[in-house]
Design a protein around this motif. Structure first.
Motif, PDB file in Angstrom:
ATOM      1  N   THR A  44      49.437  32.206  90.596  1.00  0.00           N
ATOM      2  CA  THR A  44      49.038  31.561  89.339  1.00  0.00           C
ATOM      3  C   THR A  44      49.978  32.024  88.223  1.00  0.00           C
ATOM      4  OG1 THR A  44      47.417  33.122  88.406  1.00  0.00           O
ATOM      5  CG2 THR A  44      46.610  31.522  90.048  1.00  0.00           C
ATOM      6  N   PRO A  45      50.267  31.153  87.287  1.00  0.00           N
ATOM      7  CA  PRO A  45      51.197  31.512  86.214  1.00  0.00           C
ATOM      8  C   PRO A  45      50.775  32.758  85.427  1.00  0.00           C
ATOM      9  CG  PRO A  45      50.892  29.156  86.258  1.00  0.00           C
ATOM     10  CD  PRO A  45      49.918  29.734  87.253  1.00  0.00           C
TER      11      PRO A  45
ATOM     12  N   LEU B 248      62.319  30.139  91.118  1.00  0.00           N
ATOM     13  CA  LEU B 248      61.497  31.227  91.652  1.00  0.00           C
ATOM     14  C   LEU B 248      60.206  31.380  90.852  1.00  0.00           C
ATOM     15  CD1 LEU B 248      64.223  33.911  92.438  1.00  0.00           C
ATOM     16  CD2 LEU B 248      62.939  32.505  94.061  1.00  0.00           C
ATOM     17  N   GLU B 249      60.290  31.152  89.554  1.00  0.00           N
ATOM     18  CA  GLU B 249      59.097  31.250  88.702  1.00  0.00           C
ATOM     19  C   GLU B 249      58.028  30.250  89.139  1.00  0.00           C
ATOM     20  OE1 GLU B 249      57.598  33.242  85.106  1.00  0.00           O
ATOM     21  OE2 GLU B 249      59.274  33.610  86.426  1.00  0.00           O
TER      22      GLU B 249
ATOM     23  N   LEU C  19      58.573  25.956  81.979  1.00  0.00           N
ATOM     24  CA  LEU C  19      57.194  25.584  82.286  1.00  0.00           C
ATOM     25  C   LEU C  19      56.130  26.488  81.686  1.00  0.00           C
ATOM     26  CD1 LEU C  19      57.397  24.384  85.976  1.00  0.00           C
ATOM     27  CD2 LEU C  19      57.265  23.028  83.926  1.00  0.00           C
ATOM     28  N   PHE C  20      56.142  27.758  82.000  1.00  0.00           N
ATOM     29  CA  PHE C  20      54.992  28.608  81.690  1.00  0.00           C
ATOM     30  C   PHE C  20      55.030  29.234  80.308  1.00  0.00           C
ATOM     31  CE2 PHE C  20      55.473  29.313  86.432  1.00  0.00           C
ATOM     32  CZ  PHE C  20      54.685  28.224  86.729  1.00  0.00           C
ATOM     33  N   TYR C  21      56.171  29.274  79.690  1.00  0.00           N
ATOM     34  CA  TYR C  21      56.312  29.934  78.398  1.00  0.00           C
ATOM     35  C   TYR C  21      56.645  28.870  77.368  1.00  0.00           C
ATOM     36  CZ  TYR C  21      56.791  33.470  81.929  1.00  0.00           C
ATOM     37  OH  TYR C  21      56.583  34.239  83.040  1.00  0.00           O
TER      38      TYR C  21
ATOM     39  N   SER D 167      62.934  24.815  74.307  1.00  0.00           N
ATOM     40  CA  SER D 167      63.759  24.237  75.373  1.00  0.00           C
ATOM     41  C   SER D 167      62.910  23.481  76.394  1.00  0.00           C
ATOM     42  CB  SER D 167      64.584  25.314  76.064  1.00  0.00           C
ATOM     43  OG  SER D 167      63.745  26.285  76.652  1.00  0.00           O
ATOM     44  N   SER D 168      61.689  23.926  76.630  1.00  0.00           N
ATOM     45  CA  SER D 168      60.846  23.217  77.605  1.00  0.00           C
ATOM     46  C   SER D 168      60.468  21.837  77.079  1.00  0.00           C
ATOM     47  CB  SER D 168      59.595  24.023  77.953  1.00  0.00           C
ATOM     48  OG  SER D 168      58.799  24.239  76.809  1.00  0.00           O
ATOM     49  N   TYR D 169      60.146  21.749  75.812  1.00  0.00           N
ATOM     50  CA  TYR D 169      59.806  20.447  75.235  1.00  0.00           C
ATOM     51  C   TYR D 169      61.015  19.520  75.239  1.00  0.00           C
ATOM     52  CZ  TYR D 169      55.740  23.060  73.681  1.00  0.00           C
ATOM     53  OH  TYR D 169      54.627  23.837  73.651  1.00  0.00           O
TER      54      TYR D 169
END
Length: 159
Positions: free
Chosen positions: A35-36, A60-61, A119-121, A125-127
């Motif tokens: 789980t994240p 890997l994350e 993804l998780f943080y 940059s993710s947006y």
């Protein structure tokens, strides 16, 4: 050679080794991940000591956090986006904005080979990454639809 490469990557080869151990720790972690919220714990358990860090690699994350099937889905999403970019530039090579977006998409993806910010943080940059993926896929779909309409008009004109 290993030490030189690892120094270039700031010790990430060891971190990635721990990530692989965390993924393969059990059948459940292979299928579902840790789980994240428990990536740090899985990394600490794999290292046998407190690392206090994440995997420093987006692929890997995902595998540590959500399991190998989720990683496969993410890779399929990337392949679909690459295919869409190829279709887009084959059909509309004059679309400079989309070209710039596709290049930036690739730069963000390359940067996440040694980081994990997609993804998780909550990083900007993710947006930006997922906005660009959406733009590329939508523009590609529009190009395909325009091509179909032109082909249909050409067939109708010949008839």
């Amino acid at each position: 050679l290993f030490n030189k490469v690892d120094r270039m990557l700031s010790g990430r080869l060891y971190i990635w080794g721990y990530a692989l151990q965390a993924i393969t720790a059990s059948r459940d972690t292979i299928l579902y991940g840790a789980t994240p919220d428990h990536i740090f714990t899985a990394m600490n358990n794999a290292a046998g000591r407190k690392l206090g860090m994440y995997t420093h690699n987006q692929f890997l994350e995902i595998a540590v956090g959500m399991g190998v099937p989720s990683l496969v889905i993410f890779i399929l999403f990337l392949l679909y986006t690459f295919r869409s970019a190829h279709v887009l530039f084959r059909k509309r090579s004059e679309d400079v904005v989309s070209l710039v977006f596709a290049v930036f998409f690739l730069v963000l993806l390359a940067a996440n080979m040694t980081e994990a910010t997609l993804l998780f943080y909550r990083f900007i940059s993710s947006y930006v990454f997922f906005f660009l993926a959406g733009w590329i896929n939508e523009r590609s779909a529009m190009s395909k639809e325009l091509l179909r309409k032109k082909q249909k008009q050409a067939r109708t004109a010949r008839a």
